[in-house]
Design a protein around this motif. Structure first.
Motif, short mmCIF file in Angstrom:
data_model
loop_
_atom_site.label_atom_id
_atom_site.label_comp_id
_atom_site.label_asym_id
_atom_site.label_seq_id
_atom_site.Cartn_x
_atom_site.Cartn_y
_atom_site.Cartn_z
N TYR A 166 -21.91 -39.22 -10.29
CA TYR A 166 -22.99 -39.37 -9.31
C TYR A 166 -23.51 -40.79 -9.37
CZ TYR A 166 -23.15 -34.31 -8.67
OH TYR A 166 -22.83 -33.01 -8.35
N TRP A 167 -23.84 -41.33 -8.20
CA TRP A 167 -24.36 -42.69 -8.09
C TRP A 167 -25.85 -42.65 -7.79
CZ3 TRP A 167 -19.98 -44.36 -4.24
CH2 TRP A 167 -18.77 -44.44 -4.94
N ALA A 168 -26.49 -43.80 -7.89
CA ALA A 168 -27.92 -43.91 -7.59
C ALA A 168 -28.19 -43.36 -6.20
CB ALA A 168 -28.38 -45.35 -7.70
N GLY A 169 -29.20 -42.49 -6.11
CA GLY A 169 -29.55 -41.87 -4.84
C GLY A 169 -28.92 -40.51 -4.63
N GLU A 170 -27.98 -40.13 -5.48
CA GLU A 170 -27.32 -38.83 -5.35
C GLU A 170 -27.96 -37.82 -6.31
OE1 GLU A 170 -22.90 -40.08 -3.83
OE2 GLU A 170 -23.17 -39.86 -5.98
N SER A 171 -27.82 -36.56 -5.99
CA SER A 171 -28.42 -35.53 -6.83
C SER A 171 -27.60 -34.25 -6.81
CB SER A 171 -29.86 -35.22 -6.38
OG SER A 171 -29.86 -34.70 -5.06
N GLY A 178 -31.56 -22.98 -11.81
CA GLY A 178 -32.86 -23.63 -11.86
C GLY A 178 -32.79 -25.04 -12.41
N VAL A 179 -31.76 -25.78 -12.00
CA VAL A 179 -31.54 -27.13 -12.50
C VAL A 179 -31.41 -28.11 -11.34
CG1 VAL A 179 -29.96 -28.64 -13.79
CG2 VAL A 179 -30.43 -26.33 -14.61
N ARG A 180 -32.06 -29.24 -11.47
CA ARG A 180 -31.87 -30.35 -10.52
C ARG A 180 -31.69 -31.62 -11.33
NH1 ARG A 180 -32.79 -31.87 -5.00
NH2 ARG A 180 -33.24 -34.11 -4.88
N ILE A 181 -30.72 -32.44 -10.92
CA ILE A 181 -30.45 -33.72 -11.57
C ILE A 181 -30.44 -34.78 -10.49
CG2 ILE A 181 -28.76 -35.06 -12.89
CD1 ILE A 181 -27.77 -32.20 -13.93
N ASP A 182 -31.30 -35.79 -10.62
CA ASP A 182 -31.37 -36.89 -9.67
C ASP A 182 -31.00 -38.18 -10.38
OD1 ASP A 182 -32.81 -35.73 -7.15
OD2 ASP A 182 -33.98 -34.98 -8.86
N VAL A 183 -30.11 -38.95 -9.78
CA VAL A 183 -29.79 -40.28 -10.31
C VAL A 183 -30.69 -41.27 -9.57
CG1 VAL A 183 -28.01 -42.00 -10.73
CG2 VAL A 183 -27.43 -39.55 -10.75
N LEU A 184 -31.61 -41.87 -10.30
CA LEU A 184 -32.62 -42.72 -9.69
C LEU A 184 -32.15 -44.16 -9.52
CD1 LEU A 184 -35.73 -41.36 -11.63
CD2 LEU A 184 -34.82 -40.59 -9.42
N TYR A 189 -25.31 -51.00 -17.82
CA TYR A 189 -25.26 -50.29 -19.09
C TYR A 189 -25.52 -48.80 -18.98
CZ TYR A 189 -25.17 -54.91 -21.11
OH TYR A 189 -24.82 -56.20 -21.42
N GLY A 190 -26.00 -48.34 -17.81
CA GLY A 190 -26.26 -46.91 -17.70
C GLY A 190 -27.03 -46.54 -16.46
N GLU A 191 -27.60 -45.33 -16.48
CA GLU A 191 -28.35 -44.79 -15.34
C GLU A 191 -29.72 -44.29 -15.78
OE1 GLU A 191 -24.61 -45.24 -13.78
OE2 GLU A 191 -24.95 -43.92 -15.47
N THR A 192 -30.66 -44.37 -14.87
CA THR A 192 -31.93 -43.68 -15.04
C THR A 192 -31.84 -42.41 -14.21
OG1 THR A 192 -33.16 -45.72 -15.35
CG2 THR A 192 -34.44 -43.78 -14.72
N ILE A 193 -32.07 -41.27 -14.86
CA ILE A 193 -31.96 -39.99 -14.18
C ILE A 193 -33.26 -39.21 -14.35
CG2 ILE A 193 -29.46 -39.89 -14.55
CD1 ILE A 193 -30.10 -37.67 -16.68
N ARG A 194 -33.43 -38.23 -13.48
CA ARG A 194 -34.52 -37.27 -13.66
C ARG A 194 -33.89 -35.90 -13.74
NH1 ARG A 194 -37.81 -38.57 -9.64
NH2 ARG A 194 -36.78 -37.20 -8.17
N VAL A 195 -34.21 -35.18 -14.82
CA VAL A 195 -33.72 -33.81 -14.99
C VAL A 195 -34.89 -32.86 -14.83
CG1 VAL A 195 -31.69 -34.32 -16.39
CG2 VAL A 195 -33.87 -34.05 -17.51
N THR A 196 -34.68 -31.82 -14.05
CA THR A 196 -35.74 -30.85 -13.78
C THR A 196 -35.20 -29.45 -14.05
OG1 THR A 196 -36.62 -32.27 -12.04
CG2 THR A 196 -37.35 -29.98 -12.05
N LYS A 197 -36.00 -28.69 -14.80
CA LYS A 197 -35.66 -27.30 -15.07
C LYS A 197 -36.81 -26.43 -14.61
CE LYS A 197 -34.17 -24.15 -18.71
NZ LYS A 197 -33.73 -24.01 -20.10
N SER A 198 -36.49 -25.41 -13.80
CA SER A 198 -37.56 -24.53 -13.30
C SER A 198 -37.53 -23.19 -14.00
CB SER A 198 -37.40 -24.34 -11.79
OG SER A 198 -36.14 -23.80 -11.48
#
Length: 198
Positions: A166-171, A178-184, A189-198
């Protein structure tokens, strides 16, 4: 370890594959040969396609073997959301993966991959997402890469799943788990991601 004729075909990567079995790692290619034998992880791990373009061990395996310390793993075990900077698994420091448990034996894992070291020939880079199910036996998909671009045609010389990151802007959203993963964002050197669990 002893080797047969495979040694002449796969070369030194075979040592990494076979020796890892003695440490307890499973085969990540499919044992049934009637379909694509590399449909689970493509060329992303030496335990799958030995001659794959990106044969670095998955972060999950490195953690399992004690090569990656718990302090380098972000675990989103409870409901909520976290922003995490992942340093590519090919580099030595930083958070190596984010794990989102989805059941007693299952989880989503996100790690960053770059075209360096063992992965120099990688067909794509970015946030690699895969599902783990520790109840699944060797050869039947205990790890399965989630393809960010399932409809895309791989570049020449690359296989399906080789362009999976996944690239920046993809999710990715799995409403059942109940999982969402966003590549911010991403850098060298890497990625900033947001992981969400509901």
């Amino acid at each position: 370890m002893t080797f047969g004729q495979d040694m002449w075909h796969w070369g030194p990567k075979l040592v990494g594959h076979e020796t890892a079995h003695s440490f307890g790692l499973p085969d990540l290619y499919a044992f049934d040969t009637g379909t694509d034998g590399h449909r689970f992880v493509g060329g992303w791990d030496v335990m799958g396609l030995v001659g794959g373009k990106a044969p670095q061990y998955f972060g999950w395996e490195s953690w399992k073997l004690g090569w990656t310390d718990d302090s380098h793993v972000h675990c989103q075990a409870s409901a909520g959301s976290s922003t995490v900077y992942l340093t590519a698994v090919e580099y030595g420091n930083g958070t190596k993966m984010a794990v989102v448990p989805t059941g007693p034996t299952t989880a989503y894992v996100v790690e960053s991959r770059r075209s360096v070291q063992a992965d120099t020939a990688a067909c794509s880079t970015g946030a690699l997402v895969y599902k783990v199910d520790t109840s699944v036996r060797t050869g039947y998909g205990p790890i399965q890469v989630v393809d960010a671009k399932p409809g895309a045609t791989p570049a020449s010389g690359c296989r399906p799943l080789d362009d999976a990151p996944y690239w920046a802007g993809e999710s990715l959203t799995d409403s059942v788990a109940g999982v969402r993963i966003d590549v911010l964002s991403a850098d060298g050197y890497g990625e900033t991601i947001r992981v969400t669990k509901s």
